[in-house]
Design an enzyme around this catalytic site. Structure first.
Site, PDB file in Angstrom:
ATOM      1  N   GLU A   1       7.587   6.472 -10.955  1.00 45.11           N
ATOM      2  CA  GLU A   1       7.456   5.379 -10.008  1.00 45.11           C
ATOM      3  C   GLU A   1       8.718   4.527 -10.040  1.00 45.11           C
ATOM      4  O   GLU A   1       9.244   4.215 -11.104  1.00 45.11           O
ATOM      5  CB  GLU A   1       6.253   4.488 -10.343  1.00 45.11           C
TER       6      GLU A   1
ATOM      7  N   TYR B   1       5.380  -1.144  -3.005  1.00 44.09           N
ATOM      8  CA  TYR B   1       5.379  -1.856  -1.727  1.00 44.09           C
ATOM      9  C   TYR B   1       4.882  -3.264  -1.970  1.00 44.09           C
ATOM     10  O   TYR B   1       3.862  -3.457  -2.635  1.00 44.09           O
ATOM     11  CB  TYR B   1       4.446  -1.098  -0.787  1.00 44.09           C
TER      12      TYR B   1
ATOM     13  N   ALA C   1      -9.119  -1.185  -0.676  1.00 47.81           N
ATOM     14  CA  ALA C   1      -8.292  -0.013  -0.396  1.00 47.81           C
ATOM     15  C   ALA C   1      -9.030   0.988   0.487  1.00 47.81           C
ATOM     16  O   ALA C   1      -8.418   1.617   1.367  1.00 47.81           O
ATOM     17  CB  ALA C   1      -7.875   0.652  -1.710  1.00 47.81           C
TER      18      ALA C   1
ATOM     19  N   TYR D   1      -8.922   3.046 -12.900  1.00 42.15           N
ATOM     20  CA  TYR D   1      -8.737   2.179 -14.063  1.00 42.15           C
ATOM     21  C   TYR D   1      -9.523   2.721 -15.258  1.00 42.15           C
ATOM     22  O   TYR D   1     -10.748   2.578 -15.302  1.00 42.15           O
ATOM     23  CB  TYR D   1      -9.190   0.750 -13.732  1.00 42.15           C
TER      24      TYR D   1
END
Length: 286
Positions: A16, A48, A126, A146
């Site tokens: 990332e 982002y 989301a 998570y």
């Protein structure tokens, strides 16, 4: 598309990166990406900004990864400050650049967003943008999960139920929040399978290279810190060089254990530090 890479039967490796705040720093990031390319990752994700301020940078960086580095990119999308028109515009822009993978996230509340605007936001979760994405295209969609449950969830059970709802909207694979205790991940994976969550999961690994970084990571993510890592940071608190080496070694050991236990993928949060990623990959039993 990235979803097809997981079908090859090997551990999928990814990194990332995040867009720099200053425009002139973009060239430093491109140099970082050039170095990361030599490690032959399966894909690279680009973050982002919650308020959409980095959307153009995200698309441009993802295009560089796709067209110059010749690696599959995945562009982050955060729902918190979007409406459907903006989302559709962004999807079209990514498509024009040949980008066919997105990581759909709720996103953190922007600092300048008022209480009223936050409460009345167009997309609350989301899964709301995942539905729109799937409605407009056949793009590959990843989502977050998570291992120690989302900090706002009431219980692990409800967290898994919400995750299953998100997946049922069309998610193709998952990337976990950072974690430092593999037993937490193994427990999560077992419970996820019981909830019929059977898509690939990449484990998010954050190499800790400074004491300050550990504190920031924990405060933002709510991730617990195992005693072994806490002791390591305390031991080398006055020696930054040794602390960095010990933190990288900890990440390598964590990754190798995950590989030994049939992990689908490893996603390394590089913090735009190519040297850290290189040192980790040199120690991984891939």
């Amino acid at each position: 598309m990235i979803k097809d890479i997981y079908k090859n039967g090997k551990t999928v490796f990814s990194f990332e990166v995040f867009p720099p705040k200053k425009n002139e720093e973009i060239y430093d990031l491109y140099k970082t990406l050039d170095t990361l390319t030599t490690l032959h990752p399966d894909f690279i994700s680009v973050t982002y900004g919650a308020g959409g301020s980095n959307s153009k940078k995200t698309a441009a960086i993802a295009a560089y990864i796709k067209n110059i580095c010749e690696i599959e990119p995945i562009a982050h999308m955060t729902a918190v400050a979007m409406d459907e028109a903006f989302l559709t515009q962004l999807l079209n822009e990514l498509s024009e650049k040949g980008i066919h993978n997105v990581l759909a996230l709720r996103g953190d509340r922007p600092r300048d967003m008022s209480d009223e605007d936050y409460e009345n936001r167009h997309f609350r979760y989301a899964e709301d943008i995942i539905k729109i994405i799937k409605k407009h295209s056949d793009i590959c969609v990843a989502a977050a999960c998570y291992p120690e449950m989302h900090p706002e969830s009431l219980s692990r059970e409800t967290d898994l139920q919400y995750l299953k709802q998100k997946i049922d909207c069309g998610v193709n694979f998952l990337i976990t929040q950072m974690f430092f205790d593999n037993t937490q991940f193994y427990r999560f994976r077992e419970e996820a399978h019981k909830h019929n969550i059977c898509i690939p999961i990449s484990a998010g690994i954050m190499p800790i290279t400074s004491a300050r970084q550990l504190g920031t990571s924990v405060s933002l993510s709510g991730t617990s810190v195992p005693q072994a890592l806490s002791n390591l940071v305390a031991k080398y608190a006055d020696n930054p060089t040794d602390l960095r080496k010990a933190g990288i070694d900890y990440a390598i050991n964590q990754i190798n254990d995950l590989i030994d236990n049939d992990i689908d993928g490893i996603h390394i949060y590089t913090m735009n530090k190519a040297s850290t990623a290189c040192e980790i990959m040199n120690g991984v039993n891939a």
